[in-house]
Write a protein that holds these residues in place. Structure first.
Motif, PDB file in Angstrom:
ATOM      1  N   VAL A  33     -12.625   4.513   8.002  1.00 57.99           N
ATOM      2  CA  VAL A  33     -11.296   4.303   8.590  1.00 57.99           C
ATOM      3  C   VAL A  33     -11.426   4.096  10.108  1.00 57.99           C
ATOM      4  N   VAL A  34     -10.661   3.113  10.603  1.00 58.37           N
ATOM      5  CA  VAL A  34     -10.684   2.766  12.026  1.00 58.37           C
ATOM      6  C   VAL A  34      -9.385   3.284  12.656  1.00 58.37           C
ATOM      7  N   ASP A  35      -9.498   3.950  13.807  1.00 56.90           N
ATOM      8  CA  ASP A  35      -8.282   4.521  14.423  1.00 56.90           C
ATOM      9  C   ASP A  35      -7.576   3.509  15.328  1.00 56.90           C
ATOM     10  N   ALA A  36      -6.487   3.970  15.974  1.00 57.12           N
ATOM     11  CA  ALA A  36      -5.652   3.072  16.786  1.00 57.12           C
ATOM     12  C   ALA A  36      -6.428   2.486  17.965  1.00 57.12           C
ATOM     13  N   ASN A  37      -7.531   3.165  18.382  1.00 57.69           N
ATOM     14  CA  ASN A  37      -8.329   2.651  19.501  1.00 57.69           C
ATOM     15  C   ASN A  37      -9.503   1.807  19.033  1.00 57.69           C
ATOM     16  N   GLY A  38      -9.546   1.525  17.739  1.00 58.67           N
ATOM     17  CA  GLY A  38     -10.651   0.712  17.211  1.00 58.67           C
ATOM     18  C   GLY A  38     -11.911   1.519  16.941  1.00 58.67           C
ATOM     19  N   LYS A  39     -11.807   2.844  17.051  1.00 52.02           N
ATOM     20  CA  LYS A  39     -12.989   3.693  16.821  1.00 52.02           C
ATOM     21  C   LYS A  39     -12.987   4.204  15.383  1.00 52.02           C
ATOM     22  N   LEU A  40     -14.185   4.475  14.869  1.00 48.92           N
ATOM     23  CA  LEU A  40     -14.281   5.008  13.513  1.00 48.92           C
ATOM     24  C   LEU A  40     -13.845   6.466  13.495  1.00 48.92           C
ATOM     25  N   VAL A  41     -13.056   6.835  12.495  1.00 51.50           N
ATOM     26  CA  VAL A  41     -12.668   8.246  12.337  1.00 51.50           C
ATOM     27  C   VAL A  41     -13.804   8.924  11.552  1.00 51.50           C
ATOM     28  N   PRO A  42     -14.464   9.908  12.152  1.00 54.27           N
ATOM     29  CA  PRO A  42     -15.611  10.503  11.450  1.00 54.27           C
ATOM     30  C   PRO A  42     -15.208  11.081  10.093  1.00 54.27           C
ATOM     31  N   ASN A  43     -16.068  10.908   9.103  1.00 53.10           N
ATOM     32  CA  ASN A  43     -15.929  11.529   7.776  1.00 53.10           C
ATOM     33  C   ASN A  43     -14.665  11.121   7.019  1.00 53.10           C
ATOM     34  N   LEU A  44     -14.061   9.998   7.380  1.00 48.92           N
ATOM     35  CA  LEU A  44     -12.851   9.559   6.673  1.00 48.92           C
ATOM     36  C   LEU A  44     -13.009   8.109   6.200  1.00 48.92           C
ATOM     37  N   TYR A  45     -12.724   7.907   4.931  1.00 50.16           N
ATOM     38  CA  TYR A  45     -12.890   6.592   4.300  1.00 50.16           C
ATOM     39  C   TYR A  45     -11.607   6.235   3.554  1.00 50.16           C
ATOM     40  N   ALA A  93      -5.147   0.725  -1.207  1.00 50.58           N
ATOM     41  CA  ALA A  93      -4.612   1.216   0.068  1.00 50.58           C
ATOM     42  C   ALA A  93      -5.268   0.549   1.268  1.00 50.58           C
ATOM     43  N   ASN A  94      -6.476  -0.029   1.105  1.00 53.44           N
ATOM     44  CA  ASN A  94      -7.066  -0.738   2.251  1.00 53.44           C
ATOM     45  C   ASN A  94      -6.838  -2.247   2.162  1.00 53.44           C
ATOM     46  N   GLY A  95      -6.359  -2.716   0.994  1.00 56.75           N
ATOM     47  CA  GLY A  95      -5.942  -4.115   0.861  1.00 56.75           C
ATOM     48  C   GLY A  95      -7.063  -5.137   0.838  1.00 56.75           C
ATOM     49  N   LYS A  96      -8.325  -4.696   0.774  1.00 58.79           N
ATOM     50  CA  LYS A  96      -9.418  -5.678   0.786  1.00 58.79           C
ATOM     51  C   LYS A  96      -9.410  -6.543  -0.474  1.00 58.79           C
ATOM     52  N   MET A  97      -9.216  -5.916  -1.605  1.00 61.35           N
ATOM     53  CA  MET A  97      -9.246  -6.640  -2.885  1.00 61.35           C
ATOM     54  C   MET A  97      -8.508  -5.761  -3.890  1.00 61.35           C
ATOM     55  N   MET A  98      -7.307  -6.156  -4.295  1.00 57.43           N
ATOM     56  CA  MET A  98      -6.478  -5.243  -5.098  1.00 57.43           C
ATOM     57  C   MET A  98      -6.820  -5.344  -6.578  1.00 57.43           C
ATOM     58  N   PRO A 125       0.836  -1.214   0.000  1.00 61.17           N
ATOM     59  CA  PRO A 125       0.000   0.000   0.000  1.00 61.17           C
ATOM     60  C   PRO A 125       0.867   1.258   0.000  1.00 61.17           C
ATOM     61  N   TYR A 126       0.380   2.296  -0.665  1.00 67.84           N
ATOM     62  CA  TYR A 126       1.139   3.549  -0.710  1.00 67.84           C
ATOM     63  C   TYR A 126       0.504   4.536   0.274  1.00 67.84           C
ATOM     64  N   THR A 127       0.957   4.462   1.521  1.00 69.68           N
ATOM     65  CA  THR A 127       0.331   5.302   2.545  1.00 69.68           C
ATOM     66  C   THR A 127       1.340   6.170   3.295  1.00 69.68           C
ATOM     67  N   GLN A 128       2.612   6.092   2.862  1.00 69.60           N
ATOM     68  CA  GLN A 128       3.622   6.922   3.528  1.00 69.60           C
ATOM     69  C   GLN A 128       3.352   8.394   3.248  1.00 69.60           C
ATOM     70  N   ARG A 161       0.538  -3.391   8.307  1.00 67.11           N
ATOM     71  CA  ARG A 161       1.456  -3.707   7.193  1.00 67.11           C
ATOM     72  C   ARG A 161       1.333  -2.649   6.101  1.00 67.11           C
ATOM     73  N   GLY A 162       1.068  -1.414   6.523  1.00 63.57           N
ATOM     74  CA  GLY A 162       0.965  -0.309   5.568  1.00 63.57           C
ATOM     75  C   GLY A 162      -0.454  -0.038   5.098  1.00 63.57           C
ATOM     76  N   PHE A 163      -1.358  -1.014   5.252  1.00 63.12           N
ATOM     77  CA  PHE A 163      -2.741  -0.837   4.806  1.00 63.12           C
ATOM     78  C   PHE A 163      -3.531  -0.008   5.818  1.00 63.12           C
ATOM     79  N   VAL A 164      -4.468   0.777   5.304  1.00 62.15           N
ATOM     80  CA  VAL A 164      -5.310   1.595   6.181  1.00 62.15           C
ATOM     81  C   VAL A 164      -6.451   0.707   6.686  1.00 62.15           C
ATOM     82  N   PRO A 165      -6.590   0.561   8.009  1.00 62.98           N
ATOM     83  CA  PRO A 165      -7.665  -0.299   8.507  1.00 62.98           C
ATOM     84  C   PRO A 165      -9.049   0.327   8.276  1.00 62.98           C
TER      85      PRO A 165
END
Ligand code: FAD
Ligand code: NAD
Length: 566
Positions: free
Chosen positions: A384-396, A401-406, A357-360, A373-377
């Motif tokens: 998008v899910v943050d480091a605490n497992g919570k959803l980041v509002p208004n961010l997808y 880059a999310n690695g679900k299906m390339m 994933p290109y997320t740098q 592993r570089g993928f955005v959860p």
């Protein structure tokens, strides 16, 4: 064809003074309502009067004024707070698909691109690779004397001009890049040039010091070739797909590390152009991602008769480019024992070991997001899910880059799904309905689960699995084309007629799969599909037979509807 429509505005009830008889390109509006008139924010609908001399538009057009008013009301809700309703970071296929759908939904949209428009697929992926594969298909046909003879055709020896082939791929990428860019511009998507970094919620910096805000943000930053440790890429003799697509050389002997999609497609290209190929694959069999039965058949048709040999169950742990008159050297390590196994010397090595994933530099740390592993959860809605497992509002985050299906179309479908959500309609994309295809000759395609995956799921959930198969050998069209080597395989539930997976190997498999993927997406059962009708003689009759071969339990009620008199 560029078509224009004259829009005359009366400003009597508005505080804005519009330019009278301003001319816009309304060609897209002829098929879809668009918000090309966003510039007229603040005008009330009754202040607009329309006139046209365009031959295909008759006014008053019911749809046209309503699209204007819809656009005005959506756009008018938050312009003071945000620069845009939707901001997409990355103008690959995913970002493009999202932006187009956003315009259709009346969202004021911008897209940020830090490199060339079109991303991987258009410039370094699907598009140029399919151009090379088109050449490979023709070369194969022209080189196959026996095949041509069976039609009664005689031709001289086939040859090619390497630069001409490379130019075809490059020209196609330029053309499609231009189309993609123009489609965004024509719909009024603002293209912001520069690398994008998220500064905080709903705020992004691009370029040197431009800051832009948006109610919703989609990350669509894609991926780059993944090169394992120990492999030195010099771009000439040790290359990735980025280099290979330029076709600067056609080596006599090329090792391809990885036998997934990229490895297999390039083996088709290189062998058609005269190279000998050696596959190096870490897993125990070639093409490990495909349904095992399909891999076996693909090996019999795409590998064994060609100038290809292979080493499986080994990692390429060290690769050194050719230098000082020495060839490329490849150290192989046994995947199980981790002991050195062999050393190969080849002209070129193509590294096709997956994508990273290109997320740098994206600024994810500014919103407390930690990549995996570089993928955005993300969750199932691409939120998008943050480091605490919570959803980041208004961010997808969509696409590679999310690695679900390339896959390109998966990226775009995820983008459309997100736009549906930000426009107020819940939507979850069924990834099991997304088809995939490998464009070898013949092609391989699939949708849903492989047989082992289906059996594992069945065991966990307690249902039966059945398999039906049909061969291309009985298909009149395939026989007429002298291309009858092929298999279609259906994996399904006999208790309720649900399709779990379909796998096809054969002529035009990449096109044939859509009937099955659409059936899965729509939830159509085999009881219904058995009664669909296919034109004769077509390859799609392979699918017709497949559906008819399925044995759904008799107690399941027939879904056939009463005939409608015509
Ligand atoms: C050789 C090859 C062949 C392929 N063939 C196929 C195929 O036949 N069919 C198929 O479905 N898929 C194919 N793929 C996969 C497909 O190309 C990808 O799945 C698809 O391109 C992913 O799209 P995306 O929009 O997620 O990302 P990308 O296409 O990678 O686009 C991301 C864009 O974001 C930009 N970007 C990144 N970071 C930033 C930033 N911070 N700020 C601004 N811009 C940024 C990049 O410059 C890029 O333009 C192939 C891939 C390869 C390598
Ligand atoms: N037609 C298409 O749709 C198409 C075409 C090309 C690429 N793609 C996409 O691009 C992505 C990348 O393709 P890809 O072929 O690079 O990846 P892949 O994941 O399909 O295959 C990589 C292969 O490399 C092997 N491997 C990994 N490290 C190795 C090592 N050190 N030594 C030996 N073998 C090793 C893996 O076991 C695997 O079989 C895929 O996810 C695919 O979806 C799609």
């Amino acid at each position: 064809m560029q078509s224009s429509l004259s829009l005359s505005l009366s400003s009597s009830s508005s505080s804005i003074t519009p330019k009278p008889n301003h001319t816009f390109d309304f060609s897209p509006c002829l098929t879809k309502p668009l918000n090309l008139n966003l510039r007229f924010c603040g005008l009330r609908r009754e202040a607009l009067s329309l006139s046209t001399t365009h031959p295909r538009v008759k006014l008053p057009c019911r749809r046209f004024p309503s699209c204007i008013s819809a656009a005005l009301s959506t756009n008018g809700s938050s312009p003071k707070t945000f620069d845009y309703d939707l901001l997409v970071i990355g103008a690959g296929v995913g970002g493009h698909g999202a932006a187009l759908h956003a315009v259709e939904k009346g969202l004021k949209t911008a897209i940020i691109e830090g490199d060339v428009m079109g991303g991987t697929c258009v410039n370094r992926g699907c598009v140029p690779s399919k151009a090379l594969l088109a050449v490979s298909g023709r070369m194969r046909e022209l080189q196959n004397e026996q095949h041509l003879k069976s039609f009664g055709i005689q031709v001289g020896a086939a040859n090619y001009d390497r630069q001409g082939v490379a130019d075809h791929a490059n020209n196609l990428a330029s053309k499609i890049r231009g189309n993609l860019t123009n489609s965004l511009k024509a719909l009024g998507v603002d293209i912001l040039t520069g690398f994008g970094t998220i500064l905080g919620p709903q705020k992004v910096q691009f370029g040197k010091d431009n800051i832009v805000t948006a109610k919703d943000i989609i990350i669509a930053t894609g991926s780059v070739p993944f090169v394992p440790k120990g492999i030195e890429v010099d771009g000439k003799t040790v290359i990735t797909s980025d280099h290979a697509l330029k076709l600067e050389t056609v080596p006599d002997w090329i090792a391809i590390v990885g036998s997934g999609y990229i490895g297999l497609e390039f083996s088709d290209v290189y062998t058609a152009l005269g190279s000998e190929v050696t596959f190096i694959e870490a897993l125990d069999q070639l093409m490990p991602g495909f349904d095992p039965e399909i891999s076996k058949l693909a090996q019999r048709v795409l590998i064994n008769p060609r100038k290809i040999d292979y080493h499986t169950g080994v990692f390429a742990t060290k690769i050194t480019p050719a230098r000082d008159g020495k060839p490329v050297t490849i150290e192989l390590t046994d995947a199980k024992t981790k002991k050195p196994k062999d050393t190969l010397e080849v002209d070129t090595a193509l590294i096709a070991t997956g994508r990273a994933p290109y997320t740098q530099g994206l600024g994810l740390e500014n919103i407390n997001v930690v990549t995996q592993r570089g993928f955005v959860p993300v969750d199932e809605r691409m939120r998008v899910v943050d480091a605490n497992g919570k959803l980041v509002p208004n961010l997808y985050c969509i696409g590679d880059a999310n690695g679900k299906m390339m896959l390109a179309h998966a990226a775009s479908a995820q983008g459309i799904s997100v736009v549906e959500q930000v426009s107020g309609k819940d939507h979850i994309l069924n990834h099991l309905s997304i088809p995939a295809a490998c464009f070898t000759h013949p092609e391989i395609s699939m949708v849903g689960l492989t047989e082992p995956q289906a059996r594992e799921k069945a065991e966990k959930e307690g249902f039966e699995v059945s398999v039906a198969k049909t061969s291309f050998k009985a298909n009149s069209k395939a026989l007429a084309e002298n291309e009858a080597e092929g298999l279609a395989k259906l994996i399904y539930r006999p208790d309720n007629g649900e399709i779990l997976g379909v796998h096809i190997f054969g002529l035009h498999a990449a096109d044939l799969i859509h009937e099955a993927s659409n059936a899965i997406a729509m939830g159509t059962s085999l009881q219904d599909l058995k009664f669909t009708v296919h034109a004769h003689p077509t390859l799609s009759e392979v699918i017709d037979e497949l559906y008819k071969a399925a044995k759904v339990n008799a107690h399941v009620s027939s879904p056939v509807k009463e005939p409608v008199a015509v």
